[in-house]
Scaffold this active site. Structure first.
Site, PDB file in Angstrom:
ATOM      1  N   GLY A 115      -4.008   2.328   5.699  1.00 13.68           N
ATOM      2  CA  GLY A 115      -4.509   1.213   6.774  1.00 13.68           C
ATOM      3  C   GLY A 115      -3.271   0.884   7.618  1.00 13.68           C
ATOM      4  NE  ARG A 151       5.158   5.234  -4.206  1.00 13.57           N
ATOM      5  CZ  ARG A 151       5.191   5.799  -3.518  1.00 13.57           C
ATOM      6  NH1 ARG A 151       5.374   7.185  -3.387  1.00 13.57           N
ATOM      7  NH2 ARG A 151       5.133   5.399  -1.945  1.00 13.57           N
ATOM      8  N   GLY A 157       0.610  -1.038  -0.469  1.00 13.18           N
ATOM      9  CA  GLY A 157      -0.341   0.033   0.204  1.00 13.18           C
ATOM     10  C   GLY A 157       0.484   1.219  -0.122  1.00 13.18           C
ATOM     11  CB  SER A 158       1.395   4.108  -1.643  1.00 11.88           C
ATOM     12  OG  SER A 158      -0.180   4.270  -2.164  1.00 11.88           O
ATOM     13  N   GLY A 159       0.998   5.926   0.674  1.00 12.21           N
ATOM     14  CA  GLY A 159       0.262   7.136   1.165  1.00 12.21           C
ATOM     15  C   GLY A 159      -0.522   6.933   2.741  1.00 12.21           C
ATOM     16  CB  SER A 160      -0.274   7.167   5.786  1.00  8.36           C
ATOM     17  OG  SER A 160       0.756   7.250   5.999  1.00  8.36           O
TER      18      SER A 160
END
Length: 429
Positions: free
Chosen positions: A163, A283, A158-161
């Protein structure tokens, strides 16, 4: 002679438009491939060619690109990961299929699984938090008891915090476990959850390209239990020894994960035992980081990323040394964004580079504790840190918004509802 095209897989809320504009400056024709092109407003606004396709389906992407080759010379393929880092794996495989410059798909795939990533980093001697892998509630509870409170509990991908939560006791752990395993979190496969010790200390954000450290920044966050950024600054205010230590650890991450091509973003905290790596993303970082790096160092990392993708030489030379700071605008409650009051003087303050809101009045606000809670930002830059901070404060003092409480069920919303005025101020945690 066919037009030279850059294929852009999916888009990005903050950096999609800068990528499109950079491609055009390099005399490339950007073509967006997206599962839903309408979610990226800038594509229509800039009249960018967009093709609807399942961007998680490698065969479908290959088919579209093969058909485009009849009209265009595809010079490079670049992509945004969205919620799932695995889309970068798909883009890497797409580049390899068409014999275009790109990252090693195997390396990207191993990096996108945060548990595998932690294993590889630890095996290489890179300092990481103590961690455990869990697949169910019993294993999560057992891992937390073994590591000791507080613990970070997060999905393995996942990304962007999204969860990600700090759990400080049994109740918070049970609540977050229910969220992750109770059908609300959008798993793409069987749940894999990481439970890790909470590494305490200042947060640093490292931007690399190839085997070079381009920039090191610092960030502050809203109060726990979530990790929503409220401020980012480049460069981080470090001593020469601290900078070297962080750079050395970051390069060690690249070697351990075989990320010697393309951009990467390394997140770490400076703890009692020195830098401890939280995670590595294969990325460029999103949001305001590319703009901050450009303002602070004079390096356009989006432009240089595209140069790398199309086979040109990257120019990462530092042109100047300024301080650039972004303050993120984050609501402190749920409701309706009833009013945005951006004084025109805010953007006119000398040293202010950007004042931006991502949403409009009337937008429902439902905070989830991740990067999508951010509704806008202000950026300021100056040759001196204190001046940049003062400029940023002066500009944010000229901005306010109001969050209107949601009406009780069955009632009409209106101006008679109580509106809570929220003044934009930084949170230092």
């Amino acid at each position: 002679m066919p037009r030279r095209a850059l294929i852009i897989v999916e888009g990005h809320r903050a950096n999609g438009l800068p990528y499109v504009q950079a491609a055009q400056r390099l005399r490339l024709h950007p073509i967006a491939l997206a599962s839903d092109p309408t979610q990226y407003d800038y594509l229509a606004a800039e009249s960018i060619d967009a093709i609807r396709v399942d961007t998680d389906n490698l065969d479908a992407l290959i088919d579209v690109c093969s058909r485009l080759q009849a009209t265009y010379e595809i010079c490079g393929i670049i992509g945004f990961g969205g919620l799932y880092e695995s889309r970068h794996v798909t883009v890497a495989k797409l580049c390899r299929h068409f014999a275009l410059p790109g990252a090693n798909p195997v390396s990207i795939e191993r990096c996108s699984d945060k548990f595998t990533q932690l294993q590889l980093l630890a095996q290489a001697g890179v300092p990481v938090p103590a961690y455990r892998l869990a697949a169910n509630a019993r294993e999560i509870e057992s891992a937390a008891e073994e590591l000791g409170w507080p613990v970070i509990v997060k999905p393995s991908e996942g990304s962007g915090s999204s969860g990600v939560r700090l759990c400080r006791d049994d109740d918070e752990l049970a609540e977050h476990t229910t969220y992750l395993l109770g059908g609300k979190y959008p798993w793409r496969s069987s749940p894999k959850i990481i439970v890790e010790e909470f590494a305490r200390g200042p947060f640093y954000d490292v931007v690399t390209m190839g085997n070079s450290v381009v920039a090191i920044g610092a960030a502050d966050f809203k109060p726990p239990p979530y990790f929503v950024p409220c401020q980012s600054m480049f460069p981080a205010q470090l001593t020469e020894d601290e900078h070297k230590h962080i750079a050395d650890v970051s390069l060690g991450c690249l070697r351990a994960l075989n990320l010697g091509w393309g951009p990467a973003n390394i997140e770490l905290r400076w703890t009692e035992r020195g830098p401890v790596v939280m995670e590595v993303n294969a990325r460029l970082p999103g949001w305001t980081t590319p703009r901050l790096v450009q303002l602070a160092y004079g390096v356009d990392i989006i432009n240089e990323h595209i140069n790398l993708v199309i086979g040109n030489t990257c120019d990462l030379r530092i042109r100047h040394s300024h301080v650039a700071i972004a303050r993120f605008l984050v609501p402190d409650r749920d409701g309706i964004l009833a009013e945005i009051d951006v004084d025109s003087r805010a953007a006119a303050v000398p040293g202010v580079a950007e004042v931006s809101f991502y949403v409009e009045s009337g937008t429902p606000i439902t905070r989830k504790g991740d990067h999508l809670d951010i509704i806008g930002h202000v950026i300021a830059a100056s040759p001196e840190c204190t001046r940049a901070e003062a400029t940023l404060q002066r500009a944010t003092d000229l901005i306010s918004w109001s969050i209107e409480e949601l009406p009780p069920s069955g009632e009409q919303s209106g101006n008679e509802n109580l509106a809570a005025s929220v003044q934009v101020v930084p949170d230092h945690t």
